[in-house]
Design an enzyme around this catalytic site. Structure first.
Site, short mmCIF file in Angstrom:
data_model
loop_
_atom_site.label_atom_id
_atom_site.label_comp_id
_atom_site.label_asym_id
_atom_site.label_seq_id
_atom_site.Cartn_x
_atom_site.Cartn_y
_atom_site.Cartn_z
N CYS A 73 1.21 -1.31 -0.22
CA CYS A 73 -0.14 0.11 0.18
C CYS A 73 0.91 0.66 0.40
CB CYS A 73 -0.62 -0.50 1.49
SG CYS A 73 -1.73 1.43 1.12
N CYS A 153 -2.44 3.79 -2.56
CA CYS A 153 -3.85 3.91 -1.89
C CYS A 153 -4.58 5.42 -0.86
CB CYS A 153 -3.23 2.71 -0.94
SG CYS A 153 -2.46 3.14 0.42
#
Length: 247
Positions: A73, A153
């Site tokens: 992420c 993200c």
């Protein structure tokens, strides 16, 4: 610097066309210390038409400089199209472009290729970005762009060229690869920053941006801001450690 030194002493295996396994570490051996810096090759060449690419591996995730608790992420990602220079001036420390990742920083501006009948890796006489769609450099950056977008993200941003007739070009790397690989549920929002010279150029009502909104997956928040290049650079210069966005 130590990581780069180690890479310079070894052969790094990279390929963007392998369909199985770790496509970043297969097929084409590249002695990094033999590659030359051709800075003009990718100045804005990622804005040339490219093929759509789906991410096949997670190698780029290990090269992230962020401190995300969950591997894979990458928050505060910064994409760009036609705004390479200003994007990289804005990215240091707070936001991260693909070229700011470990692997991206090592290979940015480099060129390499093989030749039929030879086992050598060449750093000159190679096809440029537009001469051959499947050339090693273009294949690598296309694959890297797909993976980088897939692991973005939280709140991401993209700097688009507001002086262009079509700020969002669906045929360029951002439009044809990165946008299509955003992961629903992982990326919460995308802030589009139209970068102009002295407030001359497109605004957030531009027709091409409507097409960008249609490309975003359901649940992704769309935000648009208009900023001049001088406003962004002045903000970046005066920015403290809080990393408050300049848009």
């Amino acid at each position: 610097m130590h990581a780069i030194a180690r890479l310079s002493a070894e052969s790094v295996r990279l390929s963007g066309v392998s369909a199985t396994g770790n496509s970043f570490v297969r097929s084409v051996a590249i002695p990094v210390n033999r590659m030359v810096n051709e800075t003009n090759q990718r100045t804005n060449e990622r804005d040339e038409p490219v093929r759509s690419v789906r991410p096949k591996d997670s190698f780029i995730r290990t090269g992230s400089r962020t401190n995300e608790p969950t591997l894979g992420c990458v928050s505060q990602t910064l994409f760009w199209s036609g705004t390479r220079e200003v994007a990289h001036q804005m990215s240091g420390g707070c936001y991260q472009t693909l070229e700011d990742t470990m692997l991206g920083s090592v290979l940015d501006g480099k060129t390499w290729c093989g030749k039929q009948g030879s086992n050598e890796t060449f750093d000159s006489g190679c096809p440029n970005w537009t001469q051959c769609v499947n050339n090693p450099v273009r294949s690598f950056w296309s694959r890297a762009s797909a993976e980088f977008a897939a692991v973005a993200c939280g709140d991401a941003a993209v700097l688009l060229n507001g002086s262009s007739d079509t700020p969002f070009d669906p045929h360029c790397t951002f439009g044809s690869i990165e946008v299509k690989n955003f992961t629903p549920g992982l990326m919460k929002s995308l802030t589009v920053v139209l970068v102009t010279k002295d407030n001359v150029g497109a605004n957030c009502t531009d027709e091409s941006l409507k097409n960008l909104q249609k490309e975003l997956k359901p649940g992704m928040k769309y935000i648009c801001k208009e900023k001049t290049e001088s406003e962004l650079l002045t903000c970046r210069k005066n920015q403290d450690q809080s990393c408050v966005p300049c848009w």
